[in-house]
Motif scaffolding. Sequence first.
Motif, PDB file in Angstrom:
ATOM      1  N   LEU A 107       5.146  12.367   3.511  1.00  0.00           N
ATOM      2  CA  LEU A 107       5.415  13.630   4.206  1.00  0.00           C
ATOM      3  C   LEU A 107       6.825  14.118   3.885  1.00  0.00           C
ATOM      4  O   LEU A 107       7.066  15.303   3.665  1.00  0.00           O
ATOM      5  N   MET A 149       2.185   0.635   5.060  1.00  0.00           N
ATOM      6  CA  MET A 149       1.289   1.771   4.962  1.00  0.00           C
ATOM      7  C   MET A 149       1.862   2.966   5.730  1.00  0.00           C
ATOM      8  O   MET A 149       1.902   4.084   5.234  1.00  0.00           O
ATOM      9  N   LEU A 150       2.322   2.699   6.946  1.00  0.00           N
ATOM     10  CA  LEU A 150       2.835   3.783   7.784  1.00  0.00           C
ATOM     11  C   LEU A 150       4.142   4.337   7.235  1.00  0.00           C
ATOM     12  O   LEU A 150       4.343   5.555   7.174  1.00  0.00           O
ATOM     13  N   ALA A 151       5.027   3.440   6.812  1.00  0.00           N
ATOM     14  CA  ALA A 151       6.314   3.899   6.297  1.00  0.00           C
ATOM     15  C   ALA A 151       6.113   4.749   5.045  1.00  0.00           C
ATOM     16  O   ALA A 151       6.759   5.797   4.885  1.00  0.00           O
ATOM     17  N   ALA A 153      -6.393   9.669  -2.320  1.00  0.00           N
ATOM     18  CA  ALA A 153      -7.640   9.043  -1.886  1.00  0.00           C
ATOM     19  C   ALA A 153      -8.397   8.459  -3.069  1.00  0.00           C
ATOM     20  O   ALA A 153      -8.884   7.329  -3.025  1.00  0.00           O
ATOM     21  N   LEU A 210       1.208   4.769   0.200  1.00  0.00           N
ATOM     22  CA  LEU A 210       0.522   6.029   0.468  1.00  0.00           C
ATOM     23  C   LEU A 210       1.310   7.223  -0.070  1.00  0.00           C
ATOM     24  O   LEU A 210       0.839   8.346  -0.038  1.00  0.00           O
ATOM     25  N   ILE A 265       0.449  -3.181   7.346  1.00  0.00           N
ATOM     26  CA  ILE A 265       0.232  -1.929   8.079  1.00  0.00           C
ATOM     27  C   ILE A 265       1.533  -1.137   8.199  1.00  0.00           C
ATOM     28  O   ILE A 265       1.549   0.084   8.030  1.00  0.00           O
ATOM     29  N   VAL A 275      -1.877  14.878  -2.204  1.00  0.00           N
ATOM     30  CA  VAL A 275      -2.986  14.492  -1.332  1.00  0.00           C
ATOM     31  C   VAL A 275      -4.291  14.392  -2.118  1.00  0.00           C
ATOM     32  O   VAL A 275      -5.126  13.543  -1.861  1.00  0.00           O
ATOM     33  N   PHE A 303      -6.616   5.412  -4.432  1.00  0.00           N
ATOM     34  CA  PHE A 303      -6.757   4.342  -3.481  1.00  0.00           C
ATOM     35  C   PHE A 303      -8.115   3.649  -3.593  1.00  0.00           C
ATOM     36  O   PHE A 303      -8.212   2.432  -3.747  1.00  0.00           O
ATOM     37  N   ILE A 335       0.859  -1.174   0.000  1.00  0.00           N
ATOM     38  CA  ILE A 335       0.000   0.000   0.000  1.00  0.00           C
ATOM     39  C   ILE A 335       0.889   1.215   0.000  1.00  0.00           C
ATOM     40  O   ILE A 335       1.504   1.547   1.006  1.00  0.00           O
ATOM     41  N   TRP A 375       3.513   6.426   4.318  1.00  0.00           N
ATOM     42  CA  TRP A 375       2.920   7.712   4.715  1.00  0.00           C
ATOM     43  C   TRP A 375       4.025   8.672   5.159  1.00  0.00           C
ATOM     44  O   TRP A 375       4.052   9.851   4.803  1.00  0.00           O
ATOM     45  N   GLY A 376       4.983   8.103   5.919  1.00  0.00           N
ATOM     46  CA  GLY A 376       6.141   8.902   6.308  1.00  0.00           C
ATOM     47  C   GLY A 376       6.877   9.418   5.091  1.00  0.00           C
ATOM     48  O   GLY A 376       7.260  10.593   5.012  1.00  0.00           O
ATOM     49  N   LEU A 377       7.066   8.534   4.102  1.00  0.00           N
ATOM     50  CA  LEU A 377       7.746   8.938   2.875  1.00  0.00           C
ATOM     51  C   LEU A 377       6.989  10.069   2.187  1.00  0.00           C
ATOM     52  O   LEU A 377       7.590  11.007   1.656  1.00  0.00           O
TER      53      LEU A 377
END
Lengths: 288, 343
Positions: A103, A95-97, A220, A37, A92, A216, A223, A35, A99-101
Amino acid sequence: MDLSFVILVEMLYAVATLVLISAGLAVVFGMMKVINLAHGEFMMMGGYATITAVNFGVNIFVAMLIIAPIAVGLIGLLVERLVIRHLYGRLIDTMLATWGLSLLFVGLATMIFGNTTTGISTPIPGFTVGNYQVNGYNFFIIVISIMLIAGMLAVLKGTRAGLIARGTMQRSDMASALGYSPDRIYMATFFCGSALSGLAGAVLAPLVGLVPTSGVAYIAKAFITVVAGGPALIAGLISSAASFGIINQVFAFAVSPVIGDVALFVTAIVLLRLMPQGITSRFFKGKL
Amino acid sequence: MQGSAGKDYLTIIVFGAALIWLLPMVENTYTLTILIIYGMLGLSLGLIWGFGGILCFGQGAFFGLGAYTYAIAAINFGESTVPMLLAVIIPAIFAAILGAMMFYGRLTEVYLGVITLVVTLILFKFINSTAGPQYVIGDARLGGYNGIPGFQTLNVPGDPGAYLWGDSYYYVCAVALLLVYLLVTWLLRSSFGRIALGIRENETRISLMGYDVAARKTVLFAIGAAIAGLAGALFASWGEIVTPTLFSMAQSAEIIIWCIVGGLGTRFGPILGAAGLAYMKFLLGQQSLVDNTLITGLILVLFVLFLPKGIVPALARFYRAVLGNGSPGKRKNTHRIRRATNG
């Protein structure tokens, strides 16, 4: 008559845009189950790559169709080697990593390009149909996304590389027993996915004022298009892009563009509630 | 059990009171107040994610909903007690409806993430587009991207003229956080909390034991939203303005980062993560060499890769390693169970 033609073009254009922004994610999520993000930020970087190249005097089509995909693909390669490689199978955490990327890339773009809107003009002039003005660039986007789908289908179904990639995604142990390196194949697939995201960002760049946070807006939609599409990669992409695109446009014409977006999201939620595995888990079963 | 429970609550109260008393000596209360509010917001996600296994990508939506509810109600009522209650109740009801839809639909973790994310986006888009004068609730204009300024801030219940601000507002927020913390501790000790942990570890098993998993998850989700709503109302009263950025993706992302960095499956971790990172952001905001977002992103990536359990569990492990096995009383802390559902 003229109006219905314009509306038809707008509908096709909305569907084509959804296909375009979701294609990269479809490969990365649909095939690799990663995933990403940061997908929107990959698109944003594709846009910046195009604008930078054009400012250096490169032909806009070369910049969009060649430079941007390669540049973003290489960034994707770097990301895969440094971060995502360590997280395969941990949904998961990926997904979080990522998302960090996402940002991180926003911050990076802000530092390099500044927090201002940049843009280039569309290379194709508009024309009139009866009393209505039609943006010629919309046709370009429709054509590009048709070619994109055809290309993906051809590569995945028709070539040996596509076969190996699909096989590895299904049974990586079997692929490695047959002498292929899943590590390398994952890397290459992620490169392709990122390149597709870059291409999408580049092609859409002339239509939007690009800011570092542009991504951004895409993530969505991309996705939900991919998730609602379900397991079949291309059939899912087309069917969900078509349903969302048409609903979006109908409400945008009938009420307002914001309500169009809201209708799209609400449809997505209802659809996922009714078909949690996506459209292609019920229809087009077993297709690619 | 009963005796040790009482001791636990006492320890929390003593530590909490000491912190509330000591912290104003280090930093001014205006900054501390916002750190406390963020701590409460962190705790709200820490509860449902760390103990219930529900990864909500849109915790910011409940925070924003609480803040907006408070602002709109405060304008209409001209005092703050009822708005405060509404700011807790309305996000909880919203979460209960949303949660019921998701959990009874048996959506998996990923789809849960997508739906909460999409709902947040809808709210963000909608609130952003309400600039026109036709969008009013009672006397309050929604104001679109400008937000709602100029509403009644927190006052002593029953006396709208007696505002709580400055130092006293700090103490109100700090005590509120302490109460929420105690409530969460009590909840996790109750059978409801134990079963929530069981659901996190093995949902199928708990459902086969005859518990209604979907209902329990929905209730937990609503409790988390209520806490986030309270944090939102306190934030609105602190900032004296609410804007749509409360609903933004960046806001929700930050809450998740706080939990990861602080430590999932602990109560104190998310609070520490929230306050620590918010304070760091505040300090970093005073320089312009490196972009703030970049650092936030980098922290998230590094933590996921190298310290996915977060700071507090790592410290706890270190502490136990240094002190040998520790006292037997520590052993029964079920919240330190490794998260089996991490992958």
